[in-house]
Design a protein around this motif. Structure first.
Motif, PDB file in Angstrom:
ATOM      1  N   GLU A 270     -25.509  69.697  13.301  1.00  0.00           N
ATOM      2  CA  GLU A 270     -25.700  68.874  14.502  1.00  0.00           C
ATOM      3  C   GLU A 270     -26.978  68.051  14.446  1.00  0.00           C
ATOM      4  OE1 GLU A 270     -25.559  71.170  18.122  1.00  0.00           O
ATOM      5  OE2 GLU A 270     -23.599  70.312  18.556  1.00  0.00           O
ATOM      6  N   ASP A 271     -28.053  68.653  13.951  1.00  0.00           N
ATOM      7  CA  ASP A 271     -29.363  67.990  14.023  1.00  0.00           C
ATOM      8  C   ASP A 271     -29.887  67.576  12.652  1.00  0.00           C
ATOM      9  OD1 ASP A 271     -29.219  68.454  16.707  1.00  0.00           O
ATOM     10  OD2 ASP A 271     -30.470  70.246  16.664  1.00  0.00           O
TER      11      ASP A 271
ATOM     12  N   VAL B 241     -33.320  69.790  30.870  1.00  0.00           N
ATOM     13  CA  VAL B 241     -32.324  68.939  30.221  1.00  0.00           C
ATOM     14  C   VAL B 241     -31.136  69.751  29.698  1.00  0.00           C
ATOM     15  CG1 VAL B 241     -33.939  67.109  29.607  1.00  0.00           C
ATOM     16  CG2 VAL B 241     -33.613  69.003  28.027  1.00  0.00           C
TER      17      VAL B 241
ATOM     18  N   LYS C 288     -26.995  68.445  28.221  1.00  0.00           N
ATOM     19  CA  LYS C 288     -27.051  66.989  28.008  1.00  0.00           C
ATOM     20  C   LYS C 288     -26.527  66.580  26.635  1.00  0.00           C
ATOM     21  CE  LYS C 288     -29.443  65.993  31.817  1.00  0.00           C
ATOM     22  NZ  LYS C 288     -28.797  65.550  33.034  1.00  0.00           N
ATOM     23  N   ARG C 289     -25.970  67.499  25.896  1.00  0.00           N
ATOM     24  CA  ARG C 289     -25.402  67.158  24.607  1.00  0.00           C
ATOM     25  C   ARG C 289     -24.078  66.418  24.817  1.00  0.00           C
ATOM     26  NH1 ARG C 289     -27.231  68.017  19.136  1.00  0.00           N
ATOM     27  NH2 ARG C 289     -29.210  68.980  19.552  1.00  0.00           N
ATOM     28  N   ILE C 290     -23.772  65.489  23.925  1.00  0.00           N
ATOM     29  CA  ILE C 290     -22.456  64.859  23.964  1.00  0.00           C
ATOM     30  C   ILE C 290     -21.527  65.690  23.092  1.00  0.00           C
ATOM     31  CG2 ILE C 290     -21.143  62.799  23.327  1.00  0.00           C
ATOM     32  CD1 ILE C 290     -23.704  61.189  23.957  1.00  0.00           C
TER      33      ILE C 290
ATOM     34  N   SER D  69     -18.020  65.461  23.208  1.00  0.00           N
ATOM     35  CA  SER D  69     -16.690  64.889  22.970  1.00  0.00           C
ATOM     36  C   SER D  69     -16.566  64.505  21.503  1.00  0.00           C
ATOM     37  CB  SER D  69     -16.485  63.669  23.849  1.00  0.00           C
ATOM     38  OG  SER D  69     -17.343  62.632  23.424  1.00  0.00           O
ATOM     39  N   TYR D  70     -15.348  64.602  20.977  1.00  0.00           N
ATOM     40  CA  TYR D  70     -15.131  64.245  19.581  1.00  0.00           C
ATOM     41  C   TYR D  70     -15.005  62.741  19.430  1.00  0.00           C
ATOM     42  CZ  TYR D  70     -14.201  69.203  18.971  1.00  0.00           C
ATOM     43  OH  TYR D  70     -14.310  70.569  18.953  1.00  0.00           O
TER      44      TYR D  70
ATOM     45  N   LEU E  35     -37.442  72.068  30.114  1.00  0.00           N
ATOM     46  CA  LEU E  35     -37.544  70.613  30.180  1.00  0.00           C
ATOM     47  C   LEU E  35     -36.574  70.023  31.203  1.00  0.00           C
ATOM     48  CD1 LEU E  35     -37.676  69.860  26.333  1.00  0.00           C
ATOM     49  CD2 LEU E  35     -39.588  69.726  27.942  1.00  0.00           C
TER      50      LEU E  35
ATOM     51  N   ARG F 296     -35.848  76.186  25.948  1.00  0.00           N
ATOM     52  CA  ARG F 296     -36.562  74.902  25.872  1.00  0.00           C
ATOM     53  C   ARG F 296     -35.895  73.884  26.789  1.00  0.00           C
ATOM     54  NH1 ARG F 296     -37.616  74.918  19.578  1.00  0.00           N
ATOM     55  NH2 ARG F 296     -39.755  75.680  19.604  1.00  0.00           N
TER      56      ARG F 296
END
Lengths: 430, 430
Positions: A144-145, A326, A329-331, A333-334, A324, A320
């Motif tokens: 992912e990152d 947040v 807030k990850r997207i 969807s494929y 923060l 984390r």
């Protein structure tokens, strides 16, 4: 400013108690990293009366999920139950209650991942699942990152420690399958019922999760072609070695313009390939990215503390986000529609081992089965034993489609010179 | 809602143009991941007139840093200059201008990392530096996030592709050092002046960065013990092989209650250790964590696109933070005071190869040097050559302190029976 982060733990088995141990042992490091302490507030278990060796107070344990969901001091839920239905329901209820979830559950994520990630998004909650694949190896975070900017074109992975342990013992120590399995069971690597491991189901779940993420496209569990390790015949491991290969129970996932193919099966891995030397209970996933080229991630595939490390790293990430503000807030969807390759679109080299009557002309007659199926051959070897009337023929093809491979095998099976098709494998790492 | 993210690129060499290529080729994937497009707005270069093969318009190129710093459409700066002073100044000025920075610069981060990270924190900016170590391998992210919950106790890494390529060619193809270096240069792995690679300086910078992060403690470049590959003598690689080892130019970092030790030097790695089979230009870092146990991360250590992949993944992370409004929220302060071990506190096995006069009693006299230094021996071998008057003695010790090792070597050097101490190595992976 928040004073601490509260966790509700679902389950207190090997992984759950490992999470509690790590959170306790590394509490100062974690407080330094996050700025606030992280505490397990409540633990859901089946039997409240059972004696447990833990730093947690007895009052922390409850048999009611509501006690966790209704507790405002609990910021998120860590699911380490295992199993499918109860776990899925608990994850859903947690997300609906606005609590983020960290899970180690591959069974749930392989089948309901898409649905649950959408539910997390709807409720602005995090849903992290690093520990569902690869035990202690941070694979999901890397895909992912770490490789966020790349386009991943293929994965080849040893994602089941039990089968890799068994194959290593069979190869290195010439143990029988039964003895190697018994040793795996004694060491706690194999379950009492090892079928999910040896039949490839466990690995298939993990590959569905990894392929979905790598290709940004839904991969259903049924899209994964699975062949268990029972197809390995006596002598195959030695034969593989003679030709410079190692047999590994491997998951593979590939994507090209025709779509996706995902499989779990015993394959021939070229000895020079880094995956060939991943031994014992270790897992490794070899990732090929368009820009980065070849990378490999190696580590313990299972075990209480390695898996708990992945769970706890997810907890740190969730903390984390919480601090923060947040979360969720990850997207998720494929990006691409689900598109699965047909057998005509899957290309690989294959290794075929055939027991034949040792007669003149058999090699040329069988070779013709390959040629009229347009399957070109890289290697043909006859292993005749002067004391026997039969012989083993070995054919290694160049890249052919899976469809060609299956047609050749069907025709070989009914050829009069053939006693039987002893075994056949896809070849990787050439 | 932000419509796009603007980047200012410092430098347009192999890595810079690689970043531009990836951002262009993968623009749809990145837009899907982030929700908005990412665009390179301006590029700082030395010569505006030079012809460049790029999708970027000519007006994007400037030779004035101010053009980037004063441009409100530029959200952050990507530094891929290389070098030290100019790059450090540019990073400082960017951070002070409130623009986050992504850098691939190990020279700057190894020496000024602490200072620059503090400056980033002061200015609420991100400062990401994944590409400064390990080329395409997402090591920093893995240590920071993937193993966030664990306590890392040691690292062993091949973090320089040039020296690993040279050693692989010397071992596998029996090439001389000079021929292997020439091949590395021809393939673009080695710089015109390869001294930073072969002397271990490049690897030392990377190890200082990795050790600081892993141990949450400052590690200065001077804290890294460095020994270049010129100490490898003819015959050492073959000898290593006879004893079941491979010589690798490796970085090591260890931490215990006495402090930290970091070194870059040629070491004997046990062949069973996963690092021993990392070949050619590939890099790998083997990480030992208290809870997770052994993990290893493998991939291309250098090259335009692999390094650009790491830079671009940092860009994605910085973009995410920007979109969420959470830039510069990492805690960068070190948890522990800098504490470096003395030579008495560093323990390892050592391999010693000594040329001696082939006389009766020499073995026992030299062995006594070990025993009166309390250095216990695991293996002693005499390699006599009947055609020569001298012989090679091999001693492999059990774990002894570096101090003991150095004392033994000093005494051996002046012993009358000794022609010379041909070579000595630390042993890893036992």
């Amino acid at each position: 400013m928040r004073k601490e982060i509260g966790i509700g733990l679902l389950g207190f088995g090997v992984v759950g108690s490992g999470v509690a141990t790590i959170l306790h042992k590394h509490r100062e490091d974690l407080q330094h990293k996050l700025g606030v302490p992280v505490r397990i507030k409540r633990v859901l278990i089946k039997n409240k009366e059972k004696e447990r060796d833990t730093e947690l107070p007895k009052e922390a344990f409850t048999d009611q999920l509501e006690d966790l969901l209704n507790d405002d001091a609990i910021d998120f839920i860590v699911e380490v139950f295992g199993g499918t239905d109860d776990a899925k329901t608990a994850i859903e209820r947690s997300l609906k209650a606005g609590k983020g979830v960290v899970t180690a559950n591959k069974d749930v994520m392989a089948v309901y991942g898409k649905e649950l990630l959408a539910l997390a998004d709807e409720n602005s909650c995090d849903l992290f699942y690093e520990a569902s694949v690869g035990g202690g190896i941070p694979l999901i975070r890397t895909l992912e990152d770490g490789l966020a900017s790349d386009r991943i074109s293929s994965l080849l992975g040893i994602v089941n420690g039990t089968t890799n342990f068994i194959l290593t013992k069979m190869k290195e120590e010439k143990k029988t399958y039964e003895d190697a399995l018994a040793e795996a069971t004694a060491l706690g690597y194999a379950e009492a019922d090892p079928s999910a491991d040896v039949d490839g189901i466990d690995a298939a779940r993990k590959m569905a999760i990894l392929a979905s993420l790598s290709f940004s496209s839904e991969v259903q569990l049924d899209d994964v072609f699975v062949r268990g390790m029972s197809v390995i015949e006596d002598g195959d491991l030695e034969l593989a070695e003679q030709f410079g290969y190692t047999i590994k129970m491997a998951g593979s996932a590939k994507k090209d313009e025709n779509g996706i193919e995902v499989a779990v099966e015993p394959v021939f891995v070229k000895n020079e390939h880094p995956l060939a030397s991943v031994n014992n209970e270790f897992n490794a996933v070899y990732v090929y990215g368009d820009a980065v080229g070849e990378t490999m991630f190696y580590g313990p595939g299972a075990g209480s503390l390695p898996t708990a490390t992945s769970v706890t790293s997810d907890i740190v990430a969730a903390c984390r986000n919480l601090l923060l503000g947040v979360n969720g807030k990850r997207i998720h969807s494929y990006q691409y529609e689900r598109k699965v390759k047909s057998d005509e679109q899957k290309f690989a080299s294959y290794f075929h081992r055939i027991s034949v009557q040792d007669e003149i002309g058999v090699l040329s007659r069988l070779s013709s089965i390959y040629s009229h199926n347009k399957a070109s051959l890289a290697t043909v070897i006859q292993h005749a034993d002067p004391k026997r009337e039969d012989a083993d023929l070995i054919f290694i093809t160049h890249a052919i489609s899976r469809d060609q491979h299956l047609k050749v095998i069907e025709e070989l099976k009914v050829a009069p010179e053939v006693n039987c098709v002893l075994s056949h494998y896809r070849v990787e790492g050439d």
